[in-house]
Design an enzyme around this catalytic site. Structure first.
Site, PDB file in Angstrom:
ATOM      1  N   SER A  12      21.076 -31.575  20.467  1.00 61.17           N
ATOM      2  CA  SER A  12      20.583 -32.633  21.363  1.00 61.17           C
ATOM      3  C   SER A  12      19.825 -33.678  20.552  1.00 61.17           C
ATOM      4  O   SER A  12      18.812 -33.362  19.913  1.00 61.17           O
ATOM      5  CB  SER A  12      19.651 -32.030  22.417  1.00 61.17           C
ATOM      6  OG  SER A  12      18.883 -33.081  22.998  1.00 61.17           O
ATOM      7  N   HIS A  37      25.009 -33.700  22.181  1.00 62.94           N
ATOM      8  CA  HIS A  37      24.418 -33.648  23.518  1.00 62.94           C
ATOM      9  C   HIS A  37      23.444 -34.823  23.678  1.00 62.94           C
ATOM     10  O   HIS A  37      22.511 -34.990  22.891  1.00 62.94           O
ATOM     11  CB  HIS A  37      23.681 -32.312  23.672  1.00 62.94           C
ATOM     12  CG  HIS A  37      23.135 -32.034  25.025  1.00 62.94           C
ATOM     13  ND1 HIS A  37      23.901 -31.514  26.058  1.00 62.94           N
ATOM     14  CD2 HIS A  37      21.886 -32.181  25.528  1.00 62.94           C
ATOM     15  CE1 HIS A  37      23.141 -31.353  27.135  1.00 62.94           C
ATOM     16  NE2 HIS A  37      21.914 -31.757  26.846  1.00 62.94           N
ATOM     17  N   ASP A  39      20.775 -36.573  26.143  1.00 61.85           N
ATOM     18  CA  ASP A  39      19.896 -36.337  27.297  1.00 61.85           C
ATOM     19  C   ASP A  39      19.418 -37.654  27.880  1.00 61.85           C
ATOM     20  O   ASP A  39      18.577 -38.337  27.298  1.00 61.85           O
ATOM     21  CB  ASP A  39      18.690 -35.502  26.868  1.00 61.85           C
ATOM     22  CG  ASP A  39      19.060 -34.048  26.637  1.00 61.85           C
ATOM     23  OD1 ASP A  39      19.635 -33.435  27.560  1.00 61.85           O
ATOM     24  OD2 ASP A  39      18.788 -33.538  25.537  1.00 61.85           O
ATOM     25  N   MET A  41      17.389 -39.596  30.696  1.00 57.14           N
ATOM     26  CA  MET A  41      16.302 -39.370  31.660  1.00 57.14           C
ATOM     27  C   MET A  41      15.834 -40.712  32.208  1.00 57.14           C
ATOM     28  O   MET A  41      15.752 -41.697  31.470  1.00 57.14           O
ATOM     29  CB  MET A  41      15.128 -38.673  30.982  1.00 57.14           C
ATOM     30  CG  MET A  41      15.513 -37.371  30.299  1.00 57.14           C
ATOM     31  SD  MET A  41      14.071 -36.519  29.655  1.00 57.14           S
ATOM     32  CE  MET A  41      14.854 -35.221  28.686  1.00 57.14           C
ATOM     33  N   HIS A  70      24.252 -35.468  29.439  1.00 59.66           N
ATOM     34  CA  HIS A  70      23.495 -34.733  30.462  1.00 59.66           C
ATOM     35  C   HIS A  70      22.617 -35.730  31.206  1.00 59.66           C
ATOM     36  O   HIS A  70      21.597 -36.176  30.689  1.00 59.66           O
ATOM     37  CB  HIS A  70      22.665 -33.658  29.731  1.00 59.66           C
ATOM     38  CG  HIS A  70      21.796 -32.830  30.619  1.00 59.66           C
ATOM     39  ND1 HIS A  70      20.827 -31.982  30.115  1.00 59.66           N
ATOM     40  CD2 HIS A  70      21.735 -32.692  31.967  1.00 59.66           C
ATOM     41  CE1 HIS A  70      20.209 -31.383  31.119  1.00 59.66           C
ATOM     42  NE2 HIS A  70      20.738 -31.798  32.249  1.00 59.66           N
ATOM     43  N   MET A  72      19.961 -36.653  33.607  1.00 63.53           N
ATOM     44  CA  MET A  72      18.810 -36.177  34.387  1.00 63.53           C
ATOM     45  C   MET A  72      18.245 -37.402  35.106  1.00 63.53           C
ATOM     46  O   MET A  72      17.164 -37.901  34.796  1.00 63.53           O
ATOM     47  CB  MET A  72      17.782 -35.530  33.452  1.00 63.53           C
ATOM     48  CG  MET A  72      18.236 -34.160  32.963  1.00 63.53           C
ATOM     49  SD  MET A  72      17.371 -33.614  31.481  1.00 63.53           S
ATOM     50  CE  MET A  72      18.327 -34.462  30.246  1.00 63.53           C
ATOM     51  N   MET A 141      19.939 -24.833  33.206  1.00 60.85           N
ATOM     52  CA  MET A 141      18.692 -25.251  32.556  1.00 60.85           C
ATOM     53  C   MET A 141      17.854 -24.004  32.307  1.00 60.85           C
ATOM     54  O   MET A 141      17.501 -23.279  33.242  1.00 60.85           O
ATOM     55  CB  MET A 141      17.904 -26.216  33.438  1.00 60.85           C
ATOM     56  CG  MET A 141      18.415 -27.652  33.498  1.00 60.85           C
ATOM     57  SD  MET A 141      18.642 -28.529  31.927  1.00 60.85           S
ATOM     58  CE  MET A 141      17.091 -28.283  31.075  1.00 60.85           C
ATOM     59  N   ASP A 179      20.719 -24.701  28.177  1.00 59.37           N
ATOM     60  CA  ASP A 179      19.992 -25.858  27.652  1.00 59.37           C
ATOM     61  C   ASP A 179      18.495 -25.698  27.866  1.00 59.37           C
ATOM     62  O   ASP A 179      18.024 -25.677  29.006  1.00 59.37           O
ATOM     63  CB  ASP A 179      20.513 -27.119  28.365  1.00 59.37           C
ATOM     64  CG  ASP A 179      19.895 -28.403  27.815  1.00 59.37           C
ATOM     65  OD1 ASP A 179      19.113 -28.344  26.852  1.00 59.37           O
ATOM     66  OD2 ASP A 179      20.228 -29.474  28.366  1.00 59.37           O
TER      67      ASP A 179
HETATM   68  C1  DX5 Z   1      15.574 -30.947  28.329  1.00 55.23           C
HETATM   69  C2  DX5 Z   1      16.911 -31.398  27.788  1.00 55.23           C
HETATM   70  C3  DX5 Z   1      17.343 -30.603  26.615  1.00 55.23           C
HETATM   71  C4  DX5 Z   1      16.417 -30.704  25.435  1.00 55.23           C
HETATM   72  C5  DX5 Z   1      16.348 -29.345  24.829  1.00 55.23           C
HETATM   73  O1  DX5 Z   1      15.320 -31.560  29.543  1.00 55.23           O
HETATM   74  O2  DX5 Z   1      17.919 -31.295  28.769  1.00 55.23           O
HETATM   75  O3  DX5 Z   1      18.677 -30.877  26.233  1.00 55.23           O
HETATM   76  O4  DX5 Z   1      16.847 -31.599  24.451  1.00 55.23           O
HETATM   77  O5  DX5 Z   1      15.387 -29.336  23.839  1.00 55.23           O
HETATM   78  P1  DX5 Z   1      14.950 -27.956  23.165  1.00 55.23           P
HETATM   79  O6  DX5 Z   1      16.193 -27.373  22.556  1.00 55.23           O
HETATM   80  O7  DX5 Z   1      13.943 -28.387  22.169  1.00 55.23           O
HETATM   81  O8  DX5 Z   1      14.392 -27.083  24.252  1.00 55.23           O
HETATM   82 ZN    ZN Z   2      20.114 -31.524  28.000  1.00 58.84          ZN
END
Ligand code: DX5
Ligand code: ZN
Length: 226
Positions: A12, A37, A39, A41, A70, A72, A141, A179
């Protein structure tokens, strides 16, 4: 439980150094990453803000492996076309953010992407039974979404087992992604429970030796299912 699964590693970039993004992404790709990956947000669905579809477009200019995005975000259905045009290969939305989840998954397919659904720690896996025919990926998650570097929630193991049972019963080729809090210590139980796609942010990019960190995760995962 079939123990012949192939494992896929998805670093990620949430934890990457954005000023060295190209260098760090090239490094993980060259050393065995299967997906990148991303993320996304929005500061609304989760209490943090990251990047959008322009990040996917930028990555796509030099990354040859699939981009696993992903989302969010609230109202993800409004952004499906933008992520398809940017070059996303798999687009994952949150069940909790979709009033019309079935319609959203169909729209993702119509735009030529693979479709995933992510579940927060408080959301039951059975909610996916009625959309299983539209799924290419289930993302469990294993922390509450929003931040990297959080502690793995052990109850997630039960959910991964339930999701694996659902996938086997469907007879469909659906990836099971875990994840949050995945590292060389937690990965063994996660793959034994049934996950085959492993996201790792801080356990890769926060380490001094990124390549070694990624190999440690893969090795610990593969040893656990041999
Ligand atoms: C969290 C994200 C993850 C995040 C994981 O909301 O969806 O993908 O990057 O990070 P680690 O591996 O550090 O928990
Ligand atoms: Zn993620």
């Amino acid at each position: 439980m079939p123990h012949t699964r192939e494992l896929f590693i998805a670093p990620s970039i949430l934890s990457a150094d954005l000023l060295k993004l190209e260098e760090q992404v090239n490094l993980v790709v060259k050393n065995g990453a299967d997906y990148i990956h991303v993320d996304v947000m929005d500061g609304h669905f989760v209490p943090n803000l990251t990047f959008g579809h322009n990040m996917v477009a930028a990555l796509k200019r030099f990354v040859k492996i699939p981009i696993d995005t992903h989302l969010m975000i609230s109202n993800p259905e409004q952004y499906i076309e933008a992520y398809a045009e940017a070059g996303t290969d798999i687009l994952t939305v949150h069940q909790e953010a979709c009033t019309h989840l079935h319609r959203t998954l169909q729209a993702i397919h119509q735009c030529g992407m693979k479709a995933g659904v992510s579940l927060n720690p408080a959301t039951n896996v059975n909610t996916l039974e009625d959309v299983i025919d539209e799924l290419d990926l289930i993302l469990i998650m294993t922390v509450n979404p929003g931040f990297s570097g959080q502690t793995f929630i052990r109850h997630s193991l039960d959910k991964i087992r339930t999701a694996r049972t659902l996938i086997e019963a469907s007879g469909r080729n659906i990836r099971l992604e875990a994840d949050g809090g995945i590292n060389a210590e937690t990965v063994a139980e996660v793959v034994v429970a049934g996950a085959d796609m492993l996201v790792a942010g801080s356990a890769i990019f926060d380490k001094q030796d990124i390549v070694q960190a990624m190999q440690n995760i893969r090795m610990a995962g593969e040893n656990a299912i041999q």
